[in-house]
Design an enzyme around this catalytic site. Sequence first.
Site, PDB file in Angstrom:
ATOM      1  N   GLY A 110       0.757  -1.373  -0.085  1.00  0.00           N
ATOM      2  CA  GLY A 110      -0.240   0.045   0.020  1.00  0.00           C
ATOM      3  C   GLY A 110       0.889   1.348   0.165  1.00  0.00           C
ATOM      4  N   GLY A 158       0.675  -5.498   0.843  1.00  0.00           N
ATOM      5  CA  GLY A 158      -0.322  -5.658  -0.075  1.00  0.00           C
ATOM      6  C   GLY A 158      -0.138  -6.077  -1.463  1.00  0.00           C
ATOM      7  N   GLU A 171       5.360  -4.849   8.267  1.00  0.00           N
ATOM      8  CA  GLU A 171       4.309  -3.873   8.837  1.00  0.00           C
ATOM      9  C   GLU A 171       4.661  -3.626  10.214  1.00  0.00           C
ATOM     10  OE1 GLU A 171       2.052  -5.466   5.370  1.00  0.00           O
ATOM     11  OE2 GLU A 171       3.631  -6.419   6.924  1.00  0.00           O
ATOM     12  N   ASP A 225      -1.345  -7.321   6.869  1.00  0.00           N
ATOM     13  CA  ASP A 225      -3.055  -7.048   6.548  1.00  0.00           C
ATOM     14  C   ASP A 225      -2.959  -7.579   5.181  1.00  0.00           C
ATOM     15  OD1 ASP A 225      -1.509  -4.853   5.439  1.00  0.00           O
ATOM     16  OD2 ASP A 225      -3.671  -3.721   5.318  1.00  0.00           O
TER      17      ASP A 225
END
Length: 402
Positions: free
Chosen positions: A98, A147, A170, A178
Site C-alpha cells: 500500500g 499488499g 508492517e 494485513d
Amino acid sequence: MQSLKLLVTSRRRDSLIRLKRNLSSLPINSSADDLQNQVLVEGKASSRVAILNRPSSLNALNTNIGARLHELYASWEDDPNIGFVVMKGSGRAFCAGGDIVALYHLINEGKIEKCKGFFRTLYSFIYHLGTYLKPHVSILNGITMGGGAGISIPGTFRLATDRTVFATPETQIGFHPDAGASFHLSRLPGHLGEYLGLTGAKLIGAEMVSCGLATHYSNTDKLPLIEEELGNLVTDDPSVIESCLEKYSDVVYPEKTSALHRIEVLNKCFGHGTVEEIIDAVESEASATNDAWCNSTLKKLKEASPLSLKVSLRSVREGRFQTLDQCLVREYRMSLQGISKRISNDFCEGVRARVVHKDFAPKWEPPSLEKVSDDMVDQYFAPLSESEPNLELPTKQREAFN
C-alpha cells in the site's frame, strides 16, 4: 470456456450490483486518464494482462488501483472469451504494498474516510481474487511486499524469479500484516508465518517456492518466453496453464543461510505463546550460538513497535482458524483501529521515521512490551462502533476457495 458462462452469469449478477454501489462511493482523486494509466491492460488470444503501472512508487497500491483492478476483473470474469488473467508490475517491482506515505498524509490531514475507502477497496478486491472463477497468474518479478502479496497469493499461480523479494514489514512501521496476510502467513509450515509477520524478514524467490508462497520459479531471462507462450494460449484450463509454467521452471533450493534451514530453531522460538517468550527464546539461542540469523532476528524484533508485535502475533494465530473472508473482515477492523490514533500513533510515527523523514528512530507508544496492556491489544480486535460499518464481502454469492 463456454461451460463457465452460466455459472459466471448467475454468480456475478448480485456481486456486480454490489461492486457498482461500492465503487460509486470510493474517493477517486485522479483524473480518468490517470486512473486508466495506473493499471495498463494487454489483450491476448484468450487472456488479459493487468500491469500495475506506478514504477516510480514501486507500484504502490492506492484506492484508484484497487477500484480499477476490481472493475477490470469483474468484467473479465463475465466475458466468456477470456479464459484466464495475468498480473504483473512495471519496473523493478511487482508491488511494494500500500501507498503508506499517501495514507500518512491523509491521516495527518484528517481525511480518515479516504483512508477507510482505501482499505475497503483493497480488501474487497483481494476477496474477489480469492474467489475468482478463472485461473490467475501473478508474475512476481521484483519487490513483492505487504499488499503486493495480498493481491497475488490468493490467485491460482504465483511465479517467483531470481529478482523476487517478499516481506511483510508492517511491524517495523507500527502496523500489522494485513491484506489477507493473517490468512496466508498462518498456513505456512510450522511457525514460519509468525517469524515473517513479526520480524518483517525478507524471502527471495527460491524460498518462496520452498515454503509454498509461490507455485513456480523461473529465472528472469525466461520471462519473455513464458509471457509469449501464455499470450498464445486459448484455454481456461488451469492444467494447461500450469504445464506452460512448468515447462520453463527452474529447480532451485534455499541458500544455506536461509531461515528455512533453521526451521527447527525457528519453530522452537516462535511457537511460544507470547511475544515476550519468543524474544526470550531467541535471546537464549543467540547467547548460546552467536548465530548471525539469531542475532539478526533479535535485532528486528527489538526495532519493531511493541504494540504491533503483540497485535500481529495474535492476528496470525487467529488467522490459522479463520477463512479468507473472516481474516479480511477482522483485518479491516484492525486497520481502522490502527489509523484512528485512539490506541496509539505508532503507524504514523513508524511511517514518519522509516519512510518520510528517514531518521530511523521511531518513538513507539507504548515504548516497551511490558507497557502494552492486554486491553490495548483487545481494542484492535474489538467490534467497530455502531455507526461504523464492517467490511461487507459478498460471501453468499462468492464462497472463498480455502
